[in-house]
Design an enzyme around this catalytic site. Structure first.
Site, mmCIF file in Angstrom:
data_model
loop_
_atom_site.group_PDB
_atom_site.id
_atom_site.type_symbol
_atom_site.label_atom_id
_atom_site.label_comp_id
_atom_site.label_asym_id
_atom_site.label_seq_id
_atom_site.Cartn_x
_atom_site.Cartn_y
_atom_site.Cartn_z
ATOM 1 N N CYS A 135 0.833 -1.207 0.000
ATOM 2 C CA CYS A 135 0.000 0.000 0.000
ATOM 3 C C CYS A 135 0.869 1.259 0.000
ATOM 4 O O CYS A 135 1.466 1.583 -1.024
ATOM 5 C CB CYS A 135 -0.989 -0.045 1.161
ATOM 6 S SG CYS A 135 -2.370 1.120 0.939
ATOM 7 N N HIS A 158 -3.568 -5.075 0.856
ATOM 8 C CA HIS A 158 -2.986 -5.473 2.137
ATOM 9 C C HIS A 158 -2.955 -7.000 2.274
ATOM 10 O O HIS A 158 -3.874 -7.596 2.850
ATOM 11 C CB HIS A 158 -3.779 -4.847 3.288
ATOM 12 C CG HIS A 158 -3.514 -3.391 3.460
ATOM 13 N ND1 HIS A 158 -2.562 -2.911 4.342
ATOM 14 C CD2 HIS A 158 -4.037 -2.314 2.835
ATOM 15 C CE1 HIS A 158 -2.527 -1.584 4.259
ATOM 16 N NE2 HIS A 158 -3.408 -1.197 3.360
ATOM 17 N N GLU A 202 -1.393 -8.765 4.253
ATOM 18 C CA GLU A 202 -1.356 -9.195 5.659
ATOM 19 C C GLU A 202 -2.752 -9.393 6.231
ATOM 20 O O GLU A 202 -2.903 -9.976 7.311
ATOM 21 C CB GLU A 202 -0.569 -8.194 6.509
ATOM 22 C CG GLU A 202 -1.308 -6.933 6.920
ATOM 23 C CD GLU A 202 -1.409 -5.868 5.847
ATOM 24 O OE1 GLU A 202 -1.937 -4.777 6.130
ATOM 25 O OE2 GLU A 202 -0.956 -6.122 4.711
#
Length: 236
Positions: free
Chosen positions: A115, A209, A211
């Site tokens: 990002c 993202h 994660e």
């Protein structure tokens, strides 16, 4: 594989963080980042902001580097004035993470920008950003999702060859690509969702993202590249 590669992850630097009875300045990192590195086969270490002249020494001890998400990049970094919906600057972070990116590029250390990290990679290589996209990050503090289409023949497409729906939370994007970067994934509206350096070592940035996702393939690709880069795994 005789050991796990060491993956450094940049951090937030925030005031007013609270734990127990304390409210202090803190170097913070959402737990999804180290967890994704760990379940992808790497060892995770946090890299709080430091003096930029120390970036090369830090990167020299790493096998791979992740530049995490976070606040908007200061527009002066890419020769622009701030627009009304651009967030306040995080100058200490900008300076440190740009130094980390420069050091990783110079040393051939595999690099993943997430990002803000992708946007900062683009700026580090002379690119510019769109300061606001209407319709993105519509609900404050809630990740959205949309499909991303890989560009065939790219490093990203090698890791994730099919269209996938990714977790997203951003309101800025890449505008003019930095020197040497190519787009390796797009959203349906044409927004660049991934960039990479095709002629360099493993250097890739994504707008979303990972994660926050259950799909570890992208991070596994970074960990694989970091393993190959690590002197612990070098062939005699």
């Amino acid at each position: 594989m005789t050991g796990r590669p060491l993956i450094g992850i940049s951090t937030y630097l925030e005031t007013g963080a609270r734990w127990g009875v304390w409210e202090l300045e803190a170097a913070l990192l959402p737990a999804g980042y180290p967890r994704l590195v760990q379940r992808s086969g790497g060892l995770a270490v946090m890299l709080p902001p430091d003096a930029p002249e120390r970036a090369a020494a830090v990167v020299a001890r790493l096998d791979g580097l992740v530049i995490a998400g976070g606040p908007d990049v200061e527009p002066s970094r890419y020769g622009a004035l701030p627009e009304p919906r651009t967030g306040p600057p995080a100058r200490t972070r900008d300076t440190w993470e740009l130094a980390l990116i420069d050091a990783a590029l110079a040393a051939g250390v595999p690099l993943l920008g997430i990002c803000r990290g992708m946007q900062l990679l683009n700026v580090a290589l002379g690119g510019t950003l769109v300061q606001h996209l209407d319709g993105h990050a519509e609900v404050v503090g809630v990740f959205g999702g949309h499909p991303v289409q890989p560009v065939p023949g790219t490093r990203y497409a090698e890791a994730v060859p099919e269209e996938t729906t990714v977790p997203t939370y951003h309101h800025q994007a890449v505008d003019r690509l930095g020197a040497g970067l190519v787009a390796s994934a797009y959203a349906a509206d044409g927004t660049i969702e991934a960039v990479e350096l095709p002629t360099a070592h493993w250097v890739l940035g994504v707008q979303w993202h990972p994660e926050m996702d259950d799909d570890p393939r992208l991070m596994r690709s970074l960990v694989h590249a970091a393993t190959a880069h690590s002197p612990l795994h070098a062939k005699p």
